[in-house]
Design an enzyme around this catalytic site. Structure first.
Site, short mmCIF file in Angstrom:
data_model
loop_
_atom_site.label_atom_id
_atom_site.label_comp_id
_atom_site.label_asym_id
_atom_site.label_seq_id
_atom_site.Cartn_x
_atom_site.Cartn_y
_atom_site.Cartn_z
N VAL A 11 63.09 52.16 -60.87
CA VAL A 11 61.77 52.25 -61.51
C VAL A 11 60.90 51.06 -61.11
O VAL A 11 59.72 51.22 -60.79
CB VAL A 11 61.95 52.29 -63.05
CG1 VAL A 11 60.62 52.08 -63.76
CG2 VAL A 11 62.56 53.62 -63.46
N GLU A 149 58.50 55.48 -68.55
CA GLU A 149 58.43 56.01 -67.19
C GLU A 149 59.10 57.38 -67.14
O GLU A 149 60.18 57.57 -67.69
CB GLU A 149 59.15 55.03 -66.24
CG GLU A 149 59.15 55.46 -64.80
CD GLU A 149 57.75 55.75 -64.30
OE1 GLU A 149 56.92 54.84 -64.29
OE2 GLU A 149 57.47 56.92 -63.93
N PHE A 150 58.46 58.33 -66.45
CA PHE A 150 59.00 59.69 -66.40
C PHE A 150 59.37 60.13 -64.97
O PHE A 150 59.62 61.31 -64.75
CB PHE A 150 57.97 60.68 -66.98
CG PHE A 150 57.72 60.48 -68.45
CD1 PHE A 150 58.48 61.13 -69.42
CD2 PHE A 150 56.73 59.61 -68.89
CE1 PHE A 150 58.26 60.93 -70.77
CE2 PHE A 150 56.50 59.40 -70.25
CZ PHE A 150 57.27 60.06 -71.19
N LYS A 202 59.85 59.64 -74.68
CA LYS A 202 60.71 59.56 -73.48
C LYS A 202 62.09 60.17 -73.78
O LYS A 202 62.62 60.95 -73.00
CB LYS A 202 60.82 58.10 -73.04
CG LYS A 202 61.80 57.84 -71.93
CD LYS A 202 61.42 58.52 -70.64
CE LYS A 202 62.57 58.52 -69.67
NZ LYS A 202 62.30 59.23 -68.45
N CYS A 258 69.96 58.72 -66.20
CA CYS A 258 69.13 58.78 -67.42
C CYS A 258 69.61 59.77 -68.48
O CYS A 258 69.83 59.37 -69.62
CB CYS A 258 67.69 59.09 -67.05
SG CYS A 258 66.90 57.71 -66.21
N LYS A 318 72.62 64.00 -57.42
CA LYS A 318 71.76 65.13 -57.06
C LYS A 318 71.27 64.90 -55.63
O LYS A 318 71.51 63.83 -55.05
CB LYS A 318 70.60 65.27 -58.05
CG LYS A 318 69.58 64.15 -58.01
CD LYS A 318 68.40 64.50 -58.90
CE LYS A 318 67.31 63.46 -58.83
NZ LYS A 318 66.15 63.76 -59.64
N ARG A 325 75.34 57.03 -60.41
CA ARG A 325 75.52 56.87 -61.86
C ARG A 325 75.72 58.23 -62.53
O ARG A 325 74.91 59.12 -62.38
CB ARG A 325 74.32 56.12 -62.46
CG ARG A 325 74.30 54.66 -62.04
CD ARG A 325 73.11 53.91 -62.60
NE ARG A 325 71.90 54.17 -61.85
CZ ARG A 325 70.75 53.54 -62.05
NH1 ARG A 325 70.65 52.62 -62.99
NH2 ARG A 325 69.68 53.82 -61.32
P1 NAD Z 1 68.29 49.75 -62.27
O1 NAD Z 1 69.61 49.45 -62.82
O2 NAD Z 1 68.15 50.48 -60.97
O3 NAD Z 1 67.46 48.38 -62.11
C1 NAD Z 1 67.39 47.41 -63.11
C2 NAD Z 1 67.08 46.06 -62.44
O4 NAD Z 1 66.82 45.11 -63.47
C3 NAD Z 1 68.22 45.51 -61.61
O5 NAD Z 1 67.75 45.23 -60.30
C4 NAD Z 1 68.63 44.23 -62.33
O6 NAD Z 1 69.08 43.20 -61.48
C5 NAD Z 1 67.33 43.86 -63.02
N1 NAD Z 1 67.50 42.95 -64.16
C6 NAD Z 1 68.40 43.01 -65.17
N2 NAD Z 1 68.21 42.01 -66.04
C7 NAD Z 1 67.13 41.31 -65.59
C8 NAD Z 1 66.43 40.18 -66.09
N3 NAD Z 1 66.78 39.59 -67.23
N4 NAD Z 1 65.38 39.72 -65.37
C9 NAD Z 1 65.01 40.32 -64.21
N5 NAD Z 1 65.64 41.40 -63.71
C10 NAD Z 1 66.68 41.89 -64.39
O7 NAD Z 1 67.49 50.52 -63.40
P2 NAD Z 1 66.47 51.75 -63.26
O8 NAD Z 1 67.18 52.98 -62.88
O9 NAD Z 1 65.29 51.31 -62.47
O10 NAD Z 1 66.03 51.91 -64.78
C11 NAD Z 1 65.25 50.96 -65.44
C12 NAD Z 1 64.77 51.56 -66.75
O11 NAD Z 1 63.90 52.67 -66.50
C13 NAD Z 1 65.90 52.09 -67.65
O12 NAD Z 1 65.57 51.86 -68.99
C14 NAD Z 1 65.89 53.58 -67.35
O13 NAD Z 1 66.39 54.35 -68.41
C15 NAD Z 1 64.41 53.84 -67.15
N6 NAD Z 1 64.11 54.99 -66.29
C16 NAD Z 1 64.85 55.20 -65.17
C17 NAD Z 1 64.56 56.29 -64.36
C18 NAD Z 1 65.39 56.58 -63.12
O14 NAD Z 1 65.29 57.70 -62.59
N7 NAD Z 1 66.18 55.65 -62.62
C19 NAD Z 1 63.50 57.15 -64.68
C20 NAD Z 1 62.74 56.87 -65.81
C21 NAD Z 1 63.06 55.79 -66.62
#
Ligand code: NAD
Length: 434
Positions: A11, A149-150, A202, A258, A318, A325
């Site tokens: 995201v 975020e969607f 969300k 998610c 997918k 994950r």
């Molecule tokens: P991710 O695990 O890919 O990335 C998270 C990042 O945050 C990592 O790079 C990690 O190192 C960093 N991080 C952790 N703690 C930190 C800190 N204290 N300071 C700075 N950086 C830090 O996660 P993601 O898949 O991008 O998801 C992020 C959020 O968005 C989640 O809540 C998820 O549910 C939501 N979301 C994800 C998606 C998706 O498709 N992946 C879609 C919509 C919403």
């Protein structure tokens, strides 16, 4: 505007690159030094179509940079977006420790009037906790908001540039106005609601989609007993405009980064308030049981898994991503090996380690990974098409049919049954008896 996105995962990187493309000055901040070093060189540490190109363009235009330095990233930021992970805690609730750590780290460097936005998926009530953590570490006035975020992995860049809607959860008019201005250039309805509603929206969106997947799998299971065909049902009910033809995926249940964790959070929250019989608890339970049930059911149809050689096609959760994950592969492959099978995996993009697949050292002699479909299928008793990558669905399996009895499991109903049978395979799918 000066924007800082905290967390450069799926995201965070996509959002940072898209905000830069909207002419903002953007910094991506992460605690992961390896990730930041790669991003500085325009290397995206995961597979997401079109992201590298967007990143390179914005970095070349000096609108996007990456750092691990909180002070440098926060001190001039007008808007700070927290986009760190919110995985499931052991009890199913969202583990908010990364969100809280980010809040505490950013607080000392905030400038007056900055808006701290939670983009991560978090339960209602989180914004207040984040706000009090920040207040304890700054003298400056600041605002808070929730902008969930969607996006979908696999089409994340497109989704962020063409969102169905932008949800802004806030309480002050100034915050709504500034966050609306942040998204100027995107053609999407803006839904302005209170933070708790934005956060709950969300969860509601993901739980609804997970429910559709679970619902059609329940119908498919009944079809296998009564001679109906779930694909006929989808066609028949899809014409009803209240139901629609979209988003019907009979198969292995829902996975990915998610849906499982978000439904688990709703289920855990429901249990915590005494609603342990509600839909979310049941959907979560049905999904958790599904893969083990299918291993048993398919096992009966292939004459038992013991000593069977299985070509396992599709390891990511997918198509168009390498994200593992909650991918079916991480549960199915260990289960097949436990049942006595020898498995060769293939995926166009995901190249997991044995550890990522949940394999123990005892399992290792029963698993290998192939670099193409043909090699994966060498000597296979069972071809198990698990993920509907175009490469997997369009492959000509007639060319590799062996002179022995072979079973073809189509776990996503993406193949025409007659075609697979004509190639000489015994065909098994979801919710269809012939
Ligand atoms: P991710 O695990 O890919 O990335 C998270 C990042 O945050 C990592 O790079 C990690 O190192 C960093 N991080 C952790 N703690 C930190 C800190 N204290 N300071 C700075 N950086 C830090 O996660 P993601 O898949 O991008 O998801 C992020 C959020 O968005 C989640 O809540 C998820 O549910 C939501 N979301 C994800 C998606 C998706 O498709 N992946 C879609 C919509 C919403």
């Amino acid at each position: 505007m000066n924007i800082t996105v905290i967390g450069t995962g799926f995201v965070g990187v996509v959002s940072a690159a898209v905000y830069a493309s909207l002419n903002h000055q953007v910094i991506g901040l992460d605690v992961d030094e390896v990730k930041v070093a790669l991003l500085k060189q325009s290397v995206v540490p995961f597979y997401e179509p079109n992201l590298t190109e967007l990143l390179k363009t914005q970095q070349a235009a000096n609108k996007l940079s990456f750092t691990t330095d909180y002070k440098a990233a926060i001190q001039d930021a007008d808007v700070i977006m927290i986009a760190v992970g919110t995985p499931s805690a052991p009890d199913g609730q969202a583990d908010l420790k990364y969100v809280f750590m980010a809040a505490e780290s950013l607080a000392p460097h905030l400038k007056t009037g900055a808006i701290v936005v939670i983009k991560s998926t978090v339960p209602p009530g989180t914004l207040e906790k984040v706000s009090s953590l920040i207040k304890a570490k700054t003298q400056h006035n600041f605002f808070t908001a929730s902008v969930p975020e969607f996006l979908r992995e696999g089409s994340a860049v497109y989704d962020t540039l063409h969102p169905n809607r932008i949800v802004i959860g806030a309480t002050e008019a100034e915050v709504f106005d500034r966050l609306e201005a942040l998204h100027e250039g995107l053609q999407a309805p803006i839904v302005k609601i209170k933070p708790e509603s934005a956060q709950m929206a969300k969860y509601a969106a993901n739980a609804y989609l997970a429910t559709r997947i679970t619902f059609i799998n329940q119908i498919a299971d009944l079809c296998e007993k009564n001679g109906a065909d779930v694909e006929d049902i989808i066609q028949a009910i899809g014409h009803d405009q209240r139901i629609g033809k979209h988003y019907w995926y009979p198969g292995l249940g829902y996975g990915g980064s998610c849906f499982p964790k978000d439904v688990k959070e709703l289920a855990a929250y429901s249990r915590s308030i005494g609603e342990s019989g509600n839909l979310f608890v049941k959907i979560n339970q049905l999904n958790e049981e599904r893969l083990a049930q299918l291993v048993r059911k398919f096992g009966e149809k292939v004459g038992g898994w013991q000593n069977k050689t299985v070509a396992f096609l599709g390891l990511a959760f997918k198509p168009n991503t390498d994200d593992l994950r909650e991918a079916p592969s991480t549960k199915l492959i260990p289960a097949l090996i436990m049942a006595g099978a020898k498995v060769t995996g293939f995926d166009p993009m995901a190249k997991p380690t044995n550890q990522q697949l949940g394999l123990t050292s005892a399992d290792e002699s029963s698993y290998s990974q192939a670099s193409d479909i043909q090699t994966a299928c060498l000597n296979a008793d069972v071809i198990f098409a698990v993920v509907e990558w175009p490469e997997i669905v369009s492959f000509d399996y007639s060319a590799i049919k062996l002179a022995k009895s072979q079973v073809f499991i189509d776990a996503r109903n993406r193949f025409a049954p007659d075609r697979v049978t004509a190639w000489g395979y015994k065909y098994i799918s979801i919710g269809r008896t012939s």
